[in-house]
Design an enzyme around this catalytic site. Structure first.
Site, short mmCIF file in Angstrom:
data_model
loop_
_atom_site.label_atom_id
_atom_site.label_comp_id
_atom_site.label_asym_id
_atom_site.label_seq_id
_atom_site.Cartn_x
_atom_site.Cartn_y
_atom_site.Cartn_z
CB CYS A 24 -1.00 -0.04 1.15
SG CYS A 24 -2.35 1.14 0.95
CG HIS A 128 -3.91 -3.71 2.37
ND1 HIS A 128 -3.12 -3.27 3.40
CD2 HIS A 128 -4.37 -2.60 1.73
CE1 HIS A 128 -3.10 -1.94 3.40
NE2 HIS A 128 -3.85 -1.52 2.40
CD GLU A 130 -1.84 -6.32 4.79
OE1 GLU A 130 -2.03 -5.13 5.09
OE2 GLU A 130 -1.33 -6.67 3.70
#
Length: 158
Positions: A24, A128, A130
């Site tokens: 990001c 993202h 994650e």
């Protein structure tokens, strides 16, 4: 102060030959540190932009497409892209020195991933990984990207 610190840290990692995976804001820092520029607000500066900011912060997804011959395309043979969780109001405008575009928003062309050519390993993802639950049938499996980064960090295959 944060910008200066993170850009200096990136320069030191590159000089030391360390692997970098920017996520990001990290992708944006990589670009700016290499002399690139940013759109400060996608919604007002890119006319055909899709929604990149949403109330469902860690669940908002959209499709991305690999650039031809990109490293990401080699990590995902037979796939042209995937769906990712991506929440950002800024994005890369002009590429920094030595960077190539790896992926773009499928519907609007917004740059979603960049890679530094040559060594060391530097990859910036606007999305993202994650937030991608393991085994999700709807989202890009982040395992190949994370494995590539970890192998580069260990000094293998790079």
């Amino acid at each position: 102060m944060r910008d200066a610190y993170e850009m200096e840290l990136l320069h030191e990692f590159i000089e030391a030959g360390k692997a970098v995976l920017g996520i990001c804001r990290g992708a944006q820092v990589i670009n700016v540190a290499r002399g690139g520029t940013l759109y400060q607000d996608i919604a007002t500066q890119i006319e055909a932009a899709g929604a990149h900011v949403h109330d469902d912060y860690d669940r908002h997804s959209h499709a991305i497409a690999w650039e031809e011959d990109a490293g990401l395309a080699r990590l995902y043979p037979g796939a042209s892209g995937g769906k990712v969780i991506s929440i950002h109001h800024q994005s890369i405008k002009a590429l920094g020195r030595g960077l190539t575009v790896e992926a773009r928003g499928a519907s609007d062309g917004v740059i979603e991933a960049v890679r530094l050519q040559g060594k060391p390993y530097v990859l910036g993802l606007q999305w993202h990984p994650e937030f991608h639950p393991p085994g999700s049938p709807d989202l890009l499996d982040s395992t190949p990207i994370l494995d590539e980064f970890l192998n580069a960090a260990r000094g293998h295959r790079w």
